[in-house]
Design a protein around this motif. Structure first.
Motif, PDB file in Angstrom:
ATOM      1  N   SER A 156     -27.896  39.473  11.999  1.00  0.00           N
ATOM      2  CA  SER A 156     -27.999  40.584  11.054  1.00  0.00           C
ATOM      3  C   SER A 156     -26.796  41.498  11.195  1.00  0.00           C
ATOM      4  O   SER A 156     -26.236  41.971  10.205  1.00  0.00           O
ATOM      5  CB  SER A 156     -29.275  41.381  11.317  1.00  0.00           C
ATOM      6  N   GLU A 157     -26.392  41.739  12.456  1.00  0.00           N
ATOM      7  CA  GLU A 157     -25.222  42.583  12.690  1.00  0.00           C
ATOM      8  C   GLU A 157     -23.984  41.958  12.050  1.00  0.00           C
ATOM      9  O   GLU A 157     -23.192  42.640  11.390  1.00  0.00           O
ATOM     10  CB  GLU A 157     -25.008  42.745  14.200  1.00  0.00           C
ATOM     11  N   ALA A 158     -23.857  40.633  12.233  1.00  0.00           N
ATOM     12  CA  ALA A 158     -22.707  39.941  11.648  1.00  0.00           C
ATOM     13  C   ALA A 158     -22.706  40.104  10.135  1.00  0.00           C
ATOM     14  O   ALA A 158     -21.676  40.434   9.536  1.00  0.00           O
ATOM     15  CB  ALA A 158     -22.748  38.460  12.019  1.00  0.00           C
ATOM     16  N   GLY A 159     -23.877  39.907   9.512  1.00  0.00           N
ATOM     17  CA  GLY A 159     -23.950  40.017   8.067  1.00  0.00           C
ATOM     18  C   GLY A 159     -23.607  41.407   7.587  1.00  0.00           C
ATOM     19  O   GLY A 159     -22.844  41.588   6.636  1.00  0.00           O
ATOM     20  N   HIS A 225      -8.363  41.717  10.551  1.00  0.00           N
ATOM     21  CA  HIS A 225      -9.068  40.613  11.199  1.00  0.00           C
ATOM     22  C   HIS A 225     -10.256  41.090  12.005  1.00  0.00           C
ATOM     23  O   HIS A 225     -10.956  40.284  12.578  1.00  0.00           O
ATOM     24  CB  HIS A 225      -8.107  39.931  12.166  1.00  0.00           C
ATOM     25  N   MET A 226     -10.479  42.434  12.074  1.00  0.00           N
ATOM     26  CA  MET A 226     -11.422  42.969  13.063  1.00  0.00           C
ATOM     27  C   MET A 226     -12.814  42.367  12.946  1.00  0.00           C
ATOM     28  O   MET A 226     -13.516  42.239  13.937  1.00  0.00           O
ATOM     29  CB  MET A 226     -11.539  44.488  12.934  1.00  0.00           C
ATOM     30  N   TRP A 227     -13.206  41.981  11.754  1.00  0.00           N
ATOM     31  CA  TRP A 227     -14.559  41.458  11.563  1.00  0.00           C
ATOM     32  C   TRP A 227     -14.698  40.048  12.130  1.00  0.00           C
ATOM     33  O   TRP A 227     -15.793  39.634  12.498  1.00  0.00           O
ATOM     34  CB  TRP A 227     -14.892  41.440  10.066  1.00  0.00           C
ATOM     35  N   THR A 228     -13.598  39.310  12.206  1.00  0.00           N
ATOM     36  CA  THR A 228     -13.703  37.868  12.435  1.00  0.00           C
ATOM     37  C   THR A 228     -14.444  37.480  13.712  1.00  0.00           C
ATOM     38  O   THR A 228     -15.398  36.706  13.631  1.00  0.00           O
ATOM     39  CB  THR A 228     -12.299  37.235  12.422  1.00  0.00           C
ATOM     40  N   PRO A 229     -14.046  37.990  14.910  1.00  0.00           N
ATOM     41  CA  PRO A 229     -14.733  37.511  16.110  1.00  0.00           C
ATOM     42  C   PRO A 229     -16.231  37.816  16.096  1.00  0.00           C
ATOM     43  O   PRO A 229     -17.035  36.943  16.424  1.00  0.00           O
ATOM     44  CB  PRO A 229     -14.034  38.271  17.241  1.00  0.00           C
ATOM     45  N   ASP A 230     -16.608  39.027  15.685  1.00  0.00           N
ATOM     46  CA  ASP A 230     -18.027  39.388  15.689  1.00  0.00           C
ATOM     47  C   ASP A 230     -18.826  38.538  14.713  1.00  0.00           C
ATOM     48  O   ASP A 230     -19.919  38.068  15.017  1.00  0.00           O
ATOM     49  CB  ASP A 230     -18.191  40.867  15.334  1.00  0.00           C
ATOM     50  N   TYR A 232     -17.990  35.567  13.452  1.00  0.00           N
ATOM     51  CA  TYR A 232     -17.999  34.157  13.851  1.00  0.00           C
ATOM     52  C   TYR A 232     -18.992  33.943  14.980  1.00  0.00           C
ATOM     53  O   TYR A 232     -19.662  32.920  15.035  1.00  0.00           O
ATOM     54  CB  TYR A 232     -16.603  33.723  14.320  1.00  0.00           C
ATOM     55  N   GLU A 233     -19.079  34.926  15.893  1.00  0.00           N
ATOM     56  CA  GLU A 233     -19.969  34.758  17.035  1.00  0.00           C
ATOM     57  C   GLU A 233     -21.426  34.954  16.620  1.00  0.00           C
ATOM     58  O   GLU A 233     -22.308  34.209  17.054  1.00  0.00           O
ATOM     59  CB  GLU A 233     -19.601  35.765  18.128  1.00  0.00           C
ATOM     60  N   GLY A 234     -21.674  35.947  15.760  1.00  0.00           N
ATOM     61  CA  GLY A 234     -23.046  36.293  15.437  1.00  0.00           C
ATOM     62  C   GLY A 234     -23.704  35.355  14.445  1.00  0.00           C
ATOM     63  O   GLY A 234     -24.888  35.071  14.547  1.00  0.00           O
ATOM     64  N   ALA A 235     -22.949  34.863  13.475  1.00  0.00           N
ATOM     65  CA  ALA A 235     -23.544  34.036  12.426  1.00  0.00           C
ATOM     66  C   ALA A 235     -23.995  32.697  13.011  1.00  0.00           C
ATOM     67  O   ALA A 235     -23.449  32.243  14.016  1.00  0.00           O
ATOM     68  CB  ALA A 235     -22.525  33.812  11.315  1.00  0.00           C
ATOM     69  N   PRO A 236     -25.003  32.051  12.387  1.00  0.00           N
ATOM     70  CA  PRO A 236     -25.389  30.709  12.836  1.00  0.00           C
ATOM     71  C   PRO A 236     -24.177  29.770  12.804  1.00  0.00           C
ATOM     72  O   PRO A 236     -23.331  29.896  11.912  1.00  0.00           O
ATOM     73  CB  PRO A 236     -26.430  30.279  11.800  1.00  0.00           C
ATOM     74  N   ALA A 300     -12.657  31.903  16.632  1.00  0.00           N
ATOM     75  CA  ALA A 300     -12.325  32.976  15.691  1.00  0.00           C
ATOM     76  C   ALA A 300     -10.874  33.417  15.882  1.00  0.00           C
ATOM     77  O   ALA A 300     -10.101  33.500  14.925  1.00  0.00           O
ATOM     78  CB  ALA A 300     -13.272  34.156  15.881  1.00  0.00           C
ATOM     79  N   TYR A 301     -10.495  33.668  17.147  1.00  0.00           N
ATOM     80  CA  TYR A 301      -9.107  34.078  17.396  1.00  0.00           C
ATOM     81  C   TYR A 301      -8.158  32.935  17.071  1.00  0.00           C
ATOM     82  O   TYR A 301      -7.055  33.149  16.550  1.00  0.00           O
ATOM     83  CB  TYR A 301      -8.949  34.538  18.840  1.00  0.00           C
ATOM     84  N   SER A 302      -8.591  31.711  17.361  1.00  0.00           N
ATOM     85  CA  SER A 302      -7.758  30.558  17.033  1.00  0.00           C
ATOM     86  C   SER A 302      -7.521  30.502  15.523  1.00  0.00           C
ATOM     87  O   SER A 302      -6.410  30.244  15.061  1.00  0.00           O
ATOM     88  CB  SER A 302      -8.449  29.297  17.550  1.00  0.00           C
ATOM     89  N   SER A 303      -8.582  30.786  14.718  1.00  0.00           N
ATOM     90  CA  SER A 303      -8.394  30.711  13.270  1.00  0.00           C
ATOM     91  C   SER A 303      -7.485  31.829  12.782  1.00  0.00           C
ATOM     92  O   SER A 303      -6.700  31.629  11.848  1.00  0.00           O
ATOM     93  CB  SER A 303      -9.745  30.750  12.562  1.00  0.00           C
ATOM     94  N   ILE A 304      -7.549  33.004  13.435  1.00  0.00           N
ATOM     95  CA  ILE A 304      -6.625  34.086  13.064  1.00  0.00           C
ATOM     96  C   ILE A 304      -5.185  33.615  13.287  1.00  0.00           C
ATOM     97  O   ILE A 304      -4.312  33.757  12.425  1.00  0.00           O
ATOM     98  CB  ILE A 304      -6.914  35.353  13.892  1.00  0.00           C
ATOM     99  N   GLY A 305      -4.955  33.014  14.457  1.00  0.00           N
ATOM    100  CA  GLY A 305      -3.618  32.525  14.760  1.00  0.00           C
ATOM    101  C   GLY A 305      -3.164  31.457  13.770  1.00  0.00           C
ATOM    102  O   GLY A 305      -2.022  31.483  13.292  1.00  0.00           O
TER     103      GLY A 305
END
Lengths: 478, 209
Positions: A156-159, A225-230, A232-236, A300-305
Motif C-alpha cells: 500500500s505504501e508503494a502504491g 528516481h526517489m520512488w524507484t527503490p521503495d 520496487y521493494e514494496g510492490a508484489p 531498482a538501483y540497477s535499473s536506474i543505472g
C-alpha cells in the motif's frame, strides 16, 4: 480523414487489446467465482500474444492515422514488440506467485492488459494529447497494481508513494506541454518541430525541460528516481517485473520519439538535460546499489543505472544513437525478465524471500539456477561476450562518434563500479556456505529464466536480426 | 471593452487571492470553500474568453460534484485542528522554506516566459479550426469530439474505466457477515419453501409439535 478500415488496420494490436481488456473484465465480473482469477490470466496472455503477432501484419508501410494523433511506424512496432513481450513475461511469471500469495484476483490481468494498451498508445503518440492520455492510462493502471496486495502495508505504501509522485510528475509534464503549446501554437510533434527552429524562445525551452522531467520520472532517471527503490521493494514481485520491463520500454520509447521528432532542431537544448540525467543515473545506479541487502532494491538501483546507460545512446542524437537505445532496451528487457524470474524462484518452505544472503551457496544446491543467474548478473555488469556488453557497446559508440567523450568515459567508469555488486552476487552463489534450500520453482518461472539466459549467452553468435530490426526502426524516425 | 477588462481583473484577482487562501487557510473546510470560489472565478474567465461551454462544465463538474465531494471528505476526516492552528511556520519551517523556494522559481520562470512570449520573433503556427459564426461552443465541440477526436475520446474513456476498476479493486471488501439482497433468491421463493404449517398443541409451543 483516412477511412476507418485503414486506420483500424494500422492500429490492430491496440484494438485487440482494448476489446480484449473489456471482454476479460466482463468475463471476470460475471463468471469468476469470488473474484478469483479463473482463466483470465491465461486469456490475457493469449490476447497479448495475438497483439504481438499482429505487429507483423504489415511491416512495410507507415501511416499517420486517427486525425494525426497516432503514428504506425517501424520504431513504434519495435518498441511495442518489446512492451508486449515484457507484459507477457510479467504475466507468465505472475501466475504462480499471485496464487500462492492469495492475491489472484481477476482484475490483475485486466489491469495489465489496460496498462499495456496505454503503453502502445504512448509509443505511437504523435501529439501532446495522445502522449498524455497514453501516459495516464499506463500510469493509472500501474499505481493500482503496485498496491494490489492491499492487505500488505508495504505494498500500500508503494502504491501511495508511486501515486503521489506520479501525479506530481504528470503535473510537470502537463505544465511543460502547455508552455510548448503556448509558444509553438500546435500540439503535433511535426508542428512543434517546424515551429522550433533556430534559437528557441525561453518559454519553449522551459516547456521542454518540464516535459523531459515528467518523462524522466517515468524512466526513473536521477534526480527523479526517489520512488524507484521503495516501489520496487514494496510492490508484489511480478508487478515489479512489469514496472522494470514493459513500463520502462514505453517511457523510453516516447522520450526518444519526442526528442527526435518534435525537437530535432534544438538538440543542444535537450542534449544537456539528457547528458546530465544520464551521468547522475549511472553514478547513483553504481554507488547506491553497493550497500543493498534486498535483491529487489538492488534491481531498482540497477535499473536506474541501466536507464542512464541507455540515455548515453540518446545523447548522440542521431540514427546510430537511437539504434543503440533500441538494442539496449531489447537486451535490458531480456536480462530484467531473467533476473526477476530468478527472484521469483527464491522461495523457502513456501515463503518468498528477497535477501541476497538467501542465495548463498546456490551453486551446490541448484547448479542450473545459479548458472543462469550468474550469466544474467555478468550480462547486467556488461562483461563480454554476453549480451549486456553488446548493449553497452551499441549505446556508447554513437556517443563517442558524436564527440561526447566525457559522457562515455564516465559511463564506462560507472559500469566498472557497478560490476562490484553484480560480481558479489556471483561470489555469494558460488563461494559462500550453503543457506537453506529453495523450493522447486514452477515450470513457467524456470522456463523464463532458462530462455532469457540462453538468449543472453547466444546473442554474440547471432546478433543480426536484432541489430537490423533496430536499424530499420531507428531509420523510420528520421 | 472597458467592462470586459474590468471583469477580467476582478475575476483574475479573486482567483489568485482565493488560490492563496486555499493553501494558507487554517481550517480545511475553509480551504475547500476558497477552492470553490477559485473555480467559479476561473469559470468567469472562461466566459470572458467566449468559452461558455467550458465555463458551465467547470461550474457543474468541479464546483457541483468534485468540490462538494471534497467537502464531504474533509468533514469526515479526523483532522487535528489544534495542530493545524499552530501554522506551518511553527510545525514545519523547513517545508515552508522549500515550498516558497519552488514557488519563487516557478514565478521567475513564468515572468521569463511571458517576456519571451511578448518578444516572440517567429509567428505562431496556427493550429485548429476557427469557429464559423453562428455555431455555438457546445455545437462546435460536438462536431469534432466524436469524429476528429474519436481516438482521444476513446482513450480518455479507458482512463476513466481504469480509475473505476482501480477504486473498486483497492477499496471494495466483501464482508461475509453482511446480509445482502439476492433478487434471484427472492424470485425463486415459493410458498412451499417459505411457509411451514405447524399444528401447535396447547402448552407445548412450536418446538413441541
Amino acid at each position: 480523414m483516412t477511412p476507418f478500415s485503414f486506420a483500424l488496420a494500422h492500429s490492430l494490436p491496440e484494438a485487440v487489446l482494448a476489446i480484449g481488456a473489456l471482454t476479460l473484465l466482463m468475463l471476470g465480473v460475471f463468471r469468476a467465482k469470488d473474484g478469483r482469477d479463473w482463466i483470465i490470466s491465461e486469456l490475457a496472455i493469449v490476447i497479448l500474444g495475438i497483439a504481438f503477432i499482429l505487429l507483423f501484419f504489415d511491416l512495410k508501410s507507415n501511416a499517420v492515422i486517427w486525425s494525426g494523433s497516432f503514428v504506425d511506424d517501424a520504431f513504434g512496432r519495435f518498441m511495442k514488440g518489446l512492451a508486449l513481450a515484457g507484459s507477457i513475461g510479467a504475466l507468465v511469471l505472475s501466475l504462480d506467485f499471485m496464487r500462492r500469495e492469495k492475491i489472484d484476483l481477476f482484475e490483475f490481468p485486466v489491469l495489465i492488459v489496460i496498462a499495456t494498451l496505454g503503453m502502445l498508445l504512448l509509443i505511437s503518440a504523435r501529439d501532446l494529447i495522445a502522449l498524455y492520455l497514453g501516459l495516464e492510462l499506463m500510469s493509472l493502471s500501474l499505481y493500482v497494481i503496485a498496491a494490489f496486495d492491499r492487505d500488505n502495508p508495504r505494498a500500500s505504501e508503494a502504491g501511495l508513494k508511486y501515486f503521489a509522485l506520479g501525479a506530481l510528475s504528470s503535473g510537470m509534464l502537463l505544465y511543460g506541454a502547455s508552455l510548448i503549446y503556448g509558444t509553438a501554437g500546435t500540439i503535433t510533434f511535426d508542428g512543434i518541430a517546424k515551429a522550433m527552429t533556430g534559437v528557441p524562445s525561453i518559454g519553449a525551452v522551459f516547456g521542454l525541460v518540464f516535459l523531459l522531467s515528467g518523462l524522466a520520472f517515468k524512466m526513473s532517471l536521477v534526480p527523479f528516481h526517489m520512488w524507484t527503490p521503495d516501489v520496487y521493494e514494496g510492490a508484489p514481485t511480478p508487478v515489479t517485473t512489469f514496472f522494470a520491463s514493459a513500463a520502462k520500454m514505453a517511457a523510453v520509447a516516447i522520450a526518444v520519439r519526442i526528442v527526435m521528432t518534435a525537437f530535432p532542431h534544438v538538440v543542444p537544448q535537450w542534449r544537456q538535460i539528457i547528458v546530465f540525467t544520464s551521468i547522475l543515473s549511472m553514478a547513483v545506479g553504481a554507488f547506491a546499489a553497493i550497500g543493498q541487502t534486498n535483491i529487489k532494491r538492488l534491481m531498482a538501483y540497477s535499473s536506474i543505472g541501466h536507464m542512464g546507460f541507455a540515455m548515453v545512446g540518446l545523447a548522440a542524437a542521431n540514427e546510430a544513437g537511437v539504434q543503440g537505445v533500441l538494442i539496449y532496451m531489447a537486451i535490458y528487457l531480456v536480462m530484467t525478465l531473467g533476473a526477476f524470474a530468478a527472484i521469483l524462484s527464491m522461495r523457502i518452505t513456501g515463503t518468498y524471500v528477497e535477501n541476497i544472503g538467501d542465495l548463498a551457496g546456490l551453486s551446490q544446491r541448484n547448479g542450473f539456477m545459479a548458472f543462469c543467474l550468474a550469466a544474467i548478473m555478468l550480462s547486467l555488469a556488461g562483461i563480454p561476450p554476453l549480451a549486456g556488453f553488446w548493449a553497452k557497446f551499441y549505446a556508447f559508440s554513437p556517443a563517442v562518434n558524436a564527440g561526447l567523450y566525457p559522457l562515455a568515459v564516465l559511463g564506462v567508469l560507472a559500469s566498472t563500479v557497478a560490476c562490484f555488486y553484480y560480481l558479489r552476487i556471483c561470489k555469494i552463489m558460488y563461494f559462500d556456505d550453503p543457506a537453506k534450500p529453495f523450493d522447486r520453482a514452477s515450470p513457467a518461472v524456470t522456463g523464463v529464466l532458462a530462455l532469457s539466459s540462453l538468449l543472453i549467452v547466444l546473442f554474440s553468435f547471432w546478433p543480426g536480426p536484432l541489430v537490423s530490426a533496430a536499424a530499420a526502426a531507428a531509420k523510420s524516425l528520421f | 471593452m472597458l467592462l470586459t477588462a474590468a471583469f477580467f481583473w476582478l475575476f483574475a484577482i479573486v482567483t489568485i487571492l482565493s488560490a492563496i487562501a486555499v493553501v494558507t487557510a487554517r481550517n480545511p473546510v475553509h480551504s475547500v470553500l476558497f477552492l470553490i470560489l477559485a473555480f467559479v472565478n476561473a469559470a468567469g474567465l472562461f466566459l470572458l474568453l467566449g468559452a461558455e461551454f467550458l465555463a458551465m462544465i467547470l461550474v457543474v463538474v468541479y464546483v457541483g460534484a468534485v468540490a462538494v465531494l471534497f467537502l464531504f471528505v474533509v468533514m469526515m476526516l479526523d483532522v487535528d485542528f489544534a495542530e493545524l492552528k499552530k501554522g506551518m511556520m511553527a510545525t514545519q519551517p523547513g517545508l515552508l522554506v522549500v515550498g516558497l523556494a519552488v514557488a519563487a522559481v516557478v514565478v521567475i520562470e513564468l515572468v521569463m516566459v511571458m517576456g519571451g512570449w511578448l518578444h516572440l520573433a517567429q509567428p505562431l503556427a496556427v493550429g485548429g479550426v476557427p469557429l464559423s459564426p453562428g455555431v455555438s461552443n457546445t455545437q462546435a465541440l460536438g462536431l469534432v469530439l466524436y469524429t476528429r477526436y474519436f481516438y482521444l475520446f476513446q482513450a480518455a474513456g479507458f482512463v476513466l474505466l481504469t480509475a473505476m476498476i482501480g477504486a473498486i479493486v483497492l477499496t471494495l471488501r466483501h464482508k461475509p457477515e453482511v446480509k445482502r439482497q439476492s433478487i434471484e433468491e427472492q424470485n425463486a421463493r415459493t410458498r412451499s419453501g417459505a411457509i411451514e404449517i405447524v399444528k401447535v398443541r396447547s402448552r407445548t409451543g412450536v418446538e413441541g409439535a
